[in-house]
Motif scaffolding. Structure first.
Motif, PDB file in Angstrom:
ATOM      1  N   GLY A 149       0.790  -1.227   0.000  1.00 18.92           N
ATOM      2  CA  GLY A 149       0.000   0.000   0.000  1.00 18.92           C
ATOM      3  C   GLY A 149       0.816   1.268   0.000  1.00 18.92           C
ATOM      4  O   GLY A 149       0.400   2.259   0.599  1.00 18.92           O
ATOM      5  N   SER A 150       1.956   1.275  -0.617  1.00 20.93           N
ATOM      6  CA  SER A 150       2.778   2.477  -0.657  1.00 20.93           C
ATOM      7  C   SER A 150       3.294   2.659  -2.076  1.00 20.93           C
ATOM      8  O   SER A 150       4.000   1.786  -2.580  1.00 20.93           O
ATOM      9  CB  SER A 150       3.957   2.336   0.292  1.00 20.93           C
ATOM     10  N   PRO A 151       2.985   3.705  -2.745  1.00 21.96           N
ATOM     11  CA  PRO A 151       2.110   4.808  -2.340  1.00 21.96           C
ATOM     12  C   PRO A 151       0.651   4.371  -2.345  1.00 21.96           C
ATOM     13  O   PRO A 151       0.308   3.334  -2.901  1.00 21.96           O
ATOM     14  CB  PRO A 151       2.361   5.870  -3.416  1.00 21.96           C
ATOM     15  N   ARG A 160       5.749   2.801  -9.850  1.00 24.49           N
ATOM     16  CA  ARG A 160       6.872   2.096 -10.473  1.00 24.49           C
ATOM     17  C   ARG A 160       8.086   2.144  -9.558  1.00 24.49           C
ATOM     18  O   ARG A 160       8.786   1.145  -9.394  1.00 24.49           O
ATOM     19  CB  ARG A 160       7.203   2.703 -11.835  1.00 24.49           C
ATOM     20  N   VAL A 161       8.327   3.285  -8.962  1.00 24.11           N
ATOM     21  CA  VAL A 161       9.470   3.418  -8.055  1.00 24.11           C
ATOM     22  C   VAL A 161       9.231   2.611  -6.780  1.00 24.11           C
ATOM     23  O   VAL A 161      10.074   1.811  -6.367  1.00 24.11           O
ATOM     24  CB  VAL A 161       9.734   4.899  -7.715  1.00 24.11           C
ATOM     25  N   ALA A 162       8.076   2.801  -6.148  1.00 28.89           N
ATOM     26  CA  ALA A 162       7.807   2.174  -4.850  1.00 28.89           C
ATOM     27  C   ALA A 162       7.784   0.654  -4.928  1.00 28.89           C
ATOM     28  O   ALA A 162       8.241  -0.025  -4.010  1.00 28.89           O
ATOM     29  CB  ALA A 162       6.490   2.687  -4.284  1.00 28.89           C
ATOM     30  N   TYR A 163       7.235   0.110  -6.004  1.00 28.93           N
ATOM     31  CA  TYR A 163       7.126  -1.341  -6.126  1.00 28.93           C
ATOM     32  C   TYR A 163       8.198  -1.924  -7.024  1.00 28.93           C
ATOM     33  O   TYR A 163       8.112  -3.072  -7.432  1.00 28.93           O
ATOM     34  CB  TYR A 163       5.746  -1.721  -6.633  1.00 28.93           C
ATOM     35  N   GLY A 164       9.212  -1.148  -7.329  1.00 27.34           N
ATOM     36  CA  GLY A 164      10.290  -1.613  -8.185  1.00 27.34           C
ATOM     37  C   GLY A 164      11.637  -1.316  -7.550  1.00 27.34           C
ATOM     38  O   GLY A 164      11.935  -1.762  -6.432  1.00 27.34           O
ATOM     39  N   LEU A 165      12.443  -0.533  -8.247  1.00 24.72           N
ATOM     40  CA  LEU A 165      13.815  -0.287  -7.799  1.00 24.72           C
ATOM     41  C   LEU A 165      13.892   0.469  -6.472  1.00 24.72           C
ATOM     42  O   LEU A 165      14.845   0.285  -5.716  1.00 24.72           O
ATOM     43  CB  LEU A 165      14.580   0.459  -8.893  1.00 24.72           C
ATOM     44  N   GLY A 166      12.904   1.274  -6.171  1.00 20.79           N
ATOM     45  CA  GLY A 166      12.893   1.956  -4.879  1.00 20.79           C
ATOM     46  C   GLY A 166      12.807   0.966  -3.730  1.00 20.79           C
ATOM     47  O   GLY A 166      13.441   1.134  -2.689  1.00 20.79           O
ATOM     48  N   MET A 167      12.030  -0.078  -3.928  1.00 21.04           N
ATOM     49  CA  MET A 167      11.915  -1.131  -2.917  1.00 21.04           C
ATOM     50  C   MET A 167      13.268  -1.809  -2.695  1.00 21.04           C
ATOM     51  O   MET A 167      13.702  -2.019  -1.565  1.00 21.04           O
ATOM     52  CB  MET A 167      10.868  -2.145  -3.382  1.00 21.04           C
ATOM     53  N   GLY A 201      10.148  -7.899  -0.637  1.00 18.06           N
ATOM     54  CA  GLY A 201       8.996  -8.254  -1.458  1.00 18.06           C
ATOM     55  C   GLY A 201       7.959  -7.154  -1.412  1.00 18.06           C
ATOM     56  O   GLY A 201       8.110  -6.164  -0.692  1.00 18.06           O
ATOM     57  N   SER A 202       6.900  -7.321  -2.211  1.00 19.50           N
ATOM     58  CA  SER A 202       5.855  -6.302  -2.236  1.00 19.50           C
ATOM     59  C   SER A 202       4.494  -6.923  -2.491  1.00 19.50           C
ATOM     60  O   SER A 202       4.382  -8.021  -3.033  1.00 19.50           O
ATOM     61  CB  SER A 202       6.147  -5.270  -3.321  1.00 19.50           C
ATOM     62  N   PHE A 203       3.477  -6.204  -2.079  1.00 21.86           N
ATOM     63  CA  PHE A 203       2.091  -6.578  -2.307  1.00 21.86           C
ATOM     64  C   PHE A 203       1.357  -5.321  -2.732  1.00 21.86           C
ATOM     65  O   PHE A 203       1.478  -4.286  -2.080  1.00 21.86           O
ATOM     66  CB  PHE A 203       1.440  -7.111  -1.024  1.00 21.86           C
ATOM     67  N   ASP A 204       0.596  -5.409  -3.803  1.00 17.39           N
ATOM     68  CA  ASP A 204      -0.218  -4.265  -4.185  1.00 17.39           C
ATOM     69  C   ASP A 204      -1.542  -4.322  -3.435  1.00 17.39           C
ATOM     70  O   ASP A 204      -1.911  -5.353  -2.877  1.00 17.39           O
ATOM     71  CB  ASP A 204      -0.448  -4.244  -5.696  1.00 17.39           C
ATOM     72  N   GLY A 222       7.333  -1.556 -12.478  1.00 18.21           N
ATOM     73  CA  GLY A 222       8.227  -1.681 -11.327  1.00 18.21           C
ATOM     74  C   GLY A 222       8.621  -3.123 -11.079  1.00 18.21           C
ATOM     75  O   GLY A 222       9.779  -3.433 -10.787  1.00 18.21           O
ATOM     76  N   GLN A 223       7.656  -4.027 -11.203  1.00 18.58           N
ATOM     77  CA  GLN A 223       7.944  -5.449 -11.053  1.00 18.58           C
ATOM     78  C   GLN A 223       8.892  -5.922 -12.155  1.00 18.58           C
ATOM     79  O   GLN A 223       9.808  -6.700 -11.900  1.00 18.58           O
ATOM     80  CB  GLN A 223       6.645  -6.265 -11.072  1.00 18.58           C
ATOM     81  N   ASP A 224       8.696  -5.423 -13.377  1.00 14.35           N
ATOM     82  CA  ASP A 224       9.607  -5.771 -14.474  1.00 14.35           C
ATOM     83  C   ASP A 224      11.014  -5.240 -14.215  1.00 14.35           C
ATOM     84  O   ASP A 224      12.005  -5.914 -14.504  1.00 14.35           O
ATOM     85  CB  ASP A 224       9.083  -5.241 -15.808  1.00 14.35           C
ATOM     86  N   ASP A 225      11.114  -4.026 -13.646  1.00 16.82           N
ATOM     87  CA  ASP A 225      12.433  -3.491 -13.293  1.00 16.82           C
ATOM     88  C   ASP A 225      13.159  -4.437 -12.342  1.00 16.82           C
ATOM     89  O   ASP A 225      14.362  -4.675 -12.484  1.00 16.82           O
ATOM     90  CB  ASP A 225      12.311  -2.106 -12.636  1.00 16.82           C
ATOM     91  N   LEU A 226      12.417  -5.004 -11.388  1.00 18.23           N
ATOM     92  CA  LEU A 226      13.022  -5.951 -10.445  1.00 18.23           C
ATOM     93  C   LEU A 226      13.454  -7.239 -11.131  1.00 18.23           C
ATOM     94  O   LEU A 226      14.456  -7.844 -10.744  1.00 18.23           O
ATOM     95  CB  LEU A 226      12.063  -6.260  -9.298  1.00 18.23           C
ATOM     96  N   ARG A 227      12.738  -7.642 -12.151  1.00 14.50           N
ATOM     97  CA  ARG A 227      13.138  -8.843 -12.907  1.00 14.50           C
ATOM     98  C   ARG A 227      14.466  -8.601 -13.623  1.00 14.50           C
ATOM     99  O   ARG A 227      15.341  -9.464 -13.640  1.00 14.50           O
ATOM    100  CB  ARG A 227      12.044  -9.228 -13.895  1.00 14.50           C
ATOM    101  N   TYR A 228      14.592  -7.429 -14.240  1.00 14.27           N
ATOM    102  CA  TYR A 228      15.870  -7.100 -14.885  1.00 14.27           C
ATOM    103  C   TYR A 228      16.984  -7.027 -13.848  1.00 14.27           C
ATOM    104  O   TYR A 228      18.091  -7.523 -14.073  1.00 14.27           O
ATOM    105  CB  TYR A 228      15.769  -5.772 -15.648  1.00 14.27           C
ATOM    106  N   LEU A 229      16.705  -6.413 -12.708  1.00 19.63           N
ATOM    107  CA  LEU A 229      17.701  -6.321 -11.639  1.00 19.63           C
ATOM    108  C   LEU A 229      18.120  -7.706 -11.173  1.00 19.63           C
ATOM    109  O   LEU A 229      19.313  -7.983 -11.024  1.00 19.63           O
ATOM    110  CB  LEU A 229      17.150  -5.506 -10.465  1.00 19.63           C
ATOM    111  N   SER A 230      17.160  -8.599 -10.955  1.00 21.31           N
ATOM    112  CA  SER A 230      17.473  -9.963 -10.505  1.00 21.31           C
ATOM    113  C   SER A 230      18.323 -10.699 -11.523  1.00 21.31           C
ATOM    114  O   SER A 230      19.274 -11.406 -11.160  1.00 21.31           O
ATOM    115  CB  SER A 230      16.184 -10.747 -10.252  1.00 21.31           C
TER     116      SER A 230
END
Length: 175
Positions: A31-33, A45-52, A59-62, A108-116
Motif C-alpha cells: 500500500g505504498s504509495p 513504479r518506483v515504490a514497487y520496483g527499484l525503490g523497494m 517483497g511487495s504486495f499491491d 516496477g515489477q519488471d524493473d526488479l526482474r531485470y535487476l534480478s
C-alpha cells in the motif's frame, strides 16, 4: 508502523529492515504509495520496483487490484465520504481495464526482474573470477544506483534509461 520518539510513521526504517533480516524475517511493501494518488502513478513504479530494492525490502504486495467507491470511473473525487476510486483496474462487463498506476506497478515489477537477472549474471561471473572487469563494472553501476540520493533525476536519468543500462550490463555479462 515505526515509532520514532513520539512520532509514528507509516514507513519502516532501514535499521528495522536490517534487524528483521538478521532475525530471519523479511520486510515487505504494501500500500505504498496509496492507490488513490492518481496523479502520482509513476511513484508506483518506483515504490514497487527499484525503490523497494534500494530501501532494502524483500517483497511487495499491491492493494486489491479492483476496489471502488460509488463511482468507479471517477478519478477526481478524493472525498472519502463520497467513495473515491482506489482500484488499480477499472471494472467492465468483460476483462478489467488497466489504469496508469497498474501499468506503473507492473513496470516496477519488471524493473526488479531485470535487476534480478543482472545480479544473477554478476554472481555467476564473479564465481568464475573476482577480477572480471565486466561484472565489476556492473556491480559498480548498481552500487551507484543504490547510493544515489534520487532514483530519478530530471534531465539526467529516468527509469527507462536505468532499465536500459541494466540490459546493457546483462548483455555484456552474457557472452
Amino acid at each position: 508502523w515505526s515509532v520514532h520518539g513520539n512520532h509514528r510513521t507509516l514507513h519502516t526504517s532501514r535499521s528495522e529492515i536490517t534487524a528483521w533480516r538478521e532475525a530471519g524475517r523479511a520486510a515487505t511493501v504494501y500500500g505504498s504509495p496509496y492507490p488513490w494518488l492518481q496523479r502520482h502513478a509513476q511513484g508506483f513504479r518506483v515504490a514497487y520496483g527499484l525503490g523497494m530494492w534500494r530501501y532494502g525490502y524483500s517483497g511487495s504486495f499491491d492493494f486489491a487490484y479492483q476496489w471502488h467507491g460509488r463511482w468507479p470511473w471517477d478519478f477526481f473525487t478524493l472525498d472519502t465520504k463520497e467513495g473515491f476510486q482506489i482500484g488499480y483496474t477499472m471494472p467492465t462487463a468483460g476483462k478489467p481495464v488497466a489504469t496508469l498506476k497498474w501499468e506503473c506497478f507492473r513496470e516496477g515489477q519488471d524493473d526488479l526482474r531485470y535487476l534480478s537477472t543482472l545480479l544473477d549474471k554478476i554472481d555467476a561471473r564473479k564465481a568464475a573470477s573476482t577480477e572480471d572487469e565486466k561484472s565489476n563494472a556492473a556491480s559498480e553501476y548498481l552500487e551507484q544506483l543504490q547510493a544515489a540520493p534520487q532514483l530519478i533525476i530530471t534531465g539526467q536519468r529516468d527509469l527507462q534509461s536505468v532499465r536500459m543500462e541494466m540490459v546493457k550490463h546483462i548483455l555484456e555479462l552474457s557472452d
